[in-house]
Design a protein around this motif. Structure first.
Motif, PDB file in Angstrom:
ATOM      1  N   LYS A   9       0.835  -1.198   0.000  1.00 48.12           N
ATOM      2  CA  LYS A   9       0.000   0.000   0.000  1.00 48.12           C
ATOM      3  C   LYS A   9       0.871   1.251   0.000  1.00 48.12           C
ATOM      4  O   LYS A   9       0.623   2.204  -0.722  1.00 48.12           O
ATOM      5  CB  LYS A   9      -0.922  -0.013   1.214  1.00 48.12           C
ATOM      6  N   HIS A  10       1.928   1.234   0.835  1.00 46.88           N
ATOM      7  CA  HIS A  10       2.805   2.407   0.901  1.00 46.88           C
ATOM      8  C   HIS A  10       3.539   2.612  -0.419  1.00 46.88           C
ATOM      9  O   HIS A  10       3.783   3.752  -0.837  1.00 46.88           O
ATOM     10  CB  HIS A  10       3.807   2.233   2.044  1.00 46.88           C
ATOM     11  N   ALA A  11       3.868   1.513  -1.093  1.00 47.74           N
ATOM     12  CA  ALA A  11       4.518   1.634  -2.402  1.00 47.74           C
ATOM     13  C   ALA A  11       3.584   2.295  -3.403  1.00 47.74           C
ATOM     14  O   ALA A  11       4.003   3.131  -4.214  1.00 47.74           O
ATOM     15  CB  ALA A  11       4.947   0.252  -2.903  1.00 47.74           C
ATOM     16  N   VAL A  12       2.293   1.919  -3.332  1.00 53.37           N
ATOM     17  CA  VAL A  12       1.311   2.550  -4.228  1.00 53.37           C
ATOM     18  C   VAL A  12       1.232   4.041  -3.963  1.00 53.37           C
ATOM     19  O   VAL A  12       1.176   4.856  -4.871  1.00 53.37           O
ATOM     20  CB  VAL A  12      -0.077   1.890  -4.040  1.00 53.37           C
ATOM     21  N   LEU A  65      -9.967  -0.571   8.964  1.00 58.09           N
ATOM     22  CA  LEU A  65     -10.021  -0.890   7.537  1.00 58.09           C
ATOM     23  C   LEU A  65      -8.662  -1.295   7.000  1.00 58.09           C
ATOM     24  O   LEU A  65      -7.629  -0.749   7.380  1.00 58.09           O
ATOM     25  CB  LEU A  65     -10.534   0.316   6.739  1.00 58.09           C
ATOM     26  N   VAL A  66      -8.680  -2.253   6.083  1.00 60.48           N
ATOM     27  CA  VAL A  66      -7.488  -2.740   5.391  1.00 60.48           C
ATOM     28  C   VAL A  66      -7.667  -2.456   3.901  1.00 60.48           C
ATOM     29  O   VAL A  66      -8.749  -2.660   3.340  1.00 60.48           O
ATOM     30  CB  VAL A  66      -7.287  -4.253   5.626  1.00 60.48           C
ATOM     31  N   TYR A  67      -6.605  -1.979   3.273  1.00 62.22           N
ATOM     32  CA  TYR A  67      -6.654  -1.677   1.847  1.00 62.22           C
ATOM     33  C   TYR A  67      -6.588  -2.959   1.024  1.00 62.22           C
ATOM     34  O   TYR A  67      -5.731  -3.818   1.243  1.00 62.22           O
ATOM     35  CB  TYR A  67      -5.474  -0.781   1.479  1.00 62.22           C
ATOM     36  N   ILE A  68      -7.531  -3.109   0.091  1.00 60.61           N
ATOM     37  CA  ILE A  68      -7.584  -4.272  -0.790  1.00 60.61           C
ATOM     38  C   ILE A  68      -7.328  -3.783  -2.214  1.00 60.61           C
ATOM     39  O   ILE A  68      -8.188  -3.123  -2.810  1.00 60.61           O
ATOM     40  CB  ILE A  68      -8.960  -4.980  -0.734  1.00 60.61           C
ATOM     41  N   GLU A  69      -6.154  -4.077  -2.746  1.00 64.22           N
ATOM     42  CA  GLU A  69      -5.851  -3.652  -4.108  1.00 64.22           C
ATOM     43  C   GLU A  69      -6.636  -4.498  -5.099  1.00 64.22           C
ATOM     44  O   GLU A  69      -6.588  -5.722  -5.074  1.00 64.22           O
ATOM     45  CB  GLU A  69      -4.357  -3.772  -4.393  1.00 64.22           C
ATOM     46  N   SER A  97     -10.193  -1.394  -6.469  1.00 67.44           N
ATOM     47  CA  SER A  97      -9.626  -1.349  -5.125  1.00 67.44           C
ATOM     48  C   SER A  97     -10.643  -0.807  -4.123  1.00 67.44           C
ATOM     49  O   SER A  97     -11.457   0.062  -4.453  1.00 67.44           O
ATOM     50  CB  SER A  97      -8.378  -0.469  -5.115  1.00 67.44           C
ATOM     51  N   PHE A  98     -10.597  -1.308  -2.913  1.00 67.59           N
ATOM     52  CA  PHE A  98     -11.540  -0.896  -1.874  1.00 67.59           C
ATOM     53  C   PHE A  98     -10.926  -1.166  -0.507  1.00 67.59           C
ATOM     54  O   PHE A  98      -9.764  -1.595  -0.397  1.00 67.59           O
ATOM     55  CB  PHE A  98     -12.872  -1.638  -2.026  1.00 67.59           C
TER      56      PHE A  98
END
Length: 396
Positions: A9-12, A65-69, A97-98
């Motif tokens: 996520k941080h890379a995104v 919440l968790v990021y789902i790519e 993504s959500f």
């Protein structure tokens, strides 16, 4: 795996930042750096009596919440269709993504909800929000302690709430959206509207709505196929469960041989034998009990089934859009088409899908592609839920 997900996520975010810097170097405005005036009218932003453009630093992080790519995936049952329903044939779709709750909503979360509902709402609504604790009752079993204690006794605080129907779960999502956004607005120094008024999305400090995940989102998140890519466009394998392999036991380390989820092992066998209670739970269990999947989500198999947003139709896979599929009503597949002479179908626009398997289900139902359905105003001791949220302001 949870740490890896956060790194991704941080890379995104870093890549987005790099893109922003590149755009700014060319002098083009962006969402985070819109410039001082309109590129189409030339009129200045943020002048007195002029159009106000709030600072924006990206979508805030919502609690739990968790990021789902998102990406391309094959949805549908990877398990043998033992029920012969033919209602989840495999098909390729893309899911945007959500965000999704890393855990199921627990008793303590629902008790918190009831506290504020009782204080701020009518008695009628408060009573409508109470979970049905009698879902534990059985004429042929001594489950009385669960009826009386499961929801309110402190020892069960972080066990998943049950006895909540689909309508109640949606009401919780609405309430949660309001209180989280009010808190974010207060933290940003904004004045919160009285009487629960809407905080403008244009402010840039609030979140999109919490809601139930779509069936496609839930299934995609449960599979958690991130990290098994081969070259650029292929995945090396699919998963029968939310973890690698076809086994139900942990093959590694100190937990070798221990089950990876809370489910019914066989007829009359909910946990194993004394001295070796393998999955550690005869009913539900602690929401963080088992290792998370590769998206960082806990208990996406077993513990409790989970409500999703979709109306049930056995042939949804034939009519879904292939981008962000969702069935919200009987469009192109009306409920009257399932009524036969002398037979009343259970398929209508008030029947909802639930997923994931529970403490009372055999392993078959833990495969992400399996699906069941029940009336939206029904509740059981085996169905809970978790919330989801869109990732706003992005094209992937």
């Amino acid at each position: 795996m949870k740490k890896m997900n956060r790194v991704i996520k941080h890379a995104v975010v870093l890549l987005a930042g790099a893109s922003l810097l590149f755009s700014c170097s060319k002098g083009n405005p962006t969402s985070m750096n819109p410039g001082g005036s309109s590129t189409t009218t030339g009129m200045a932003f943020n002048e007195e009596n002029g159009y106000q453009v709030a600072d924006y630093a990206g979508q805030p992080e919502g609690p739990n919440l968790v990021y789902i790519e998102g990406g391309r995936t094959v949805l549908g049952s990877f398990e043998e269709d033992l029920m012969k329903n033919g209602d989840n044939v495999e098909r390729t779709v893309t899911v945007a993504s959500f965000y999704m709750d890393e855990t199921e909503i627990a008793n303590i979360h629902w008790l918190e909800y009831l506290f504020y509902v009782q204080r701020d709402s009518s008695q009628e609504f408060y009573e409508s929000a109470l979970p049905d604790t009698t879902v534990w009752a059985s004429e042929l079993a001594y489950n009385d302690p669960y009826v009386d204690h499961y929801f309110r006794y402190p020892g069960f605080r972080y066990f998943p709430v049950v006895g909540v129907n689909w309508i109640q779960a949606n009401d919780y999502c609405v309430w949660r959206t309001t209180v989280v956004n009010n808190q974010l607005a207060q933290n940003a120094g904004m004045e919160v509207p009285e009487g629960g008024g809407r905080i403008p999305l244009e402010s840039g400090v609030v979140l999109p709505n919490y809601r139930l995940p779509s069936e496609a989102e839930w299934e995609y998140a449960a599979q958690a196929l991130i990290g098994n890519q081969w070259l650029d466009e292929n995945q090396t394998h699919k998963r029968l469960y939310p973890w690698d392999g076809h086994a139900l036991r942990n093959p590694y380390g100190k937990q070798m041989g221990m089950f990876l989820a809370n489910f019914k092992r066989g007829r009359g066998d909910y946990a194993g034998i004394a001295g070796k209670l393998n999955d550690g739970a005869m009913i539900t269990t602690y929401i963080y009990e088992f290792p998370p999947n590769d998206f960082g989500l806990y208990c996406m198999a077993g513990n409790v089934n989970e409500w999703v947003y979709d109306v049930y139709r056995p042939l949804s896979f034939q009519t879904f859009d292939d981008l962000n599929p969702l069935r919200r009503n009987g469009f192109l597949d009306e409920e009257k088409g399932y009524d036969k002479a002398g037979f009343q179908s259970l398929v209508d626009d008030h029947v909802r899908v639930y997923k994931g398997g529970s403490w009372k289900d055999v392993a078959y139902w833990m495969s992400p592609g399996t699906r069941r359905y029940i009336a939206e105003d029904s509740s059981t001791a085996t169905i809970g839920f978790r919330c989801a949220m869109i990732q706003a302001g992005t094209n992937y």
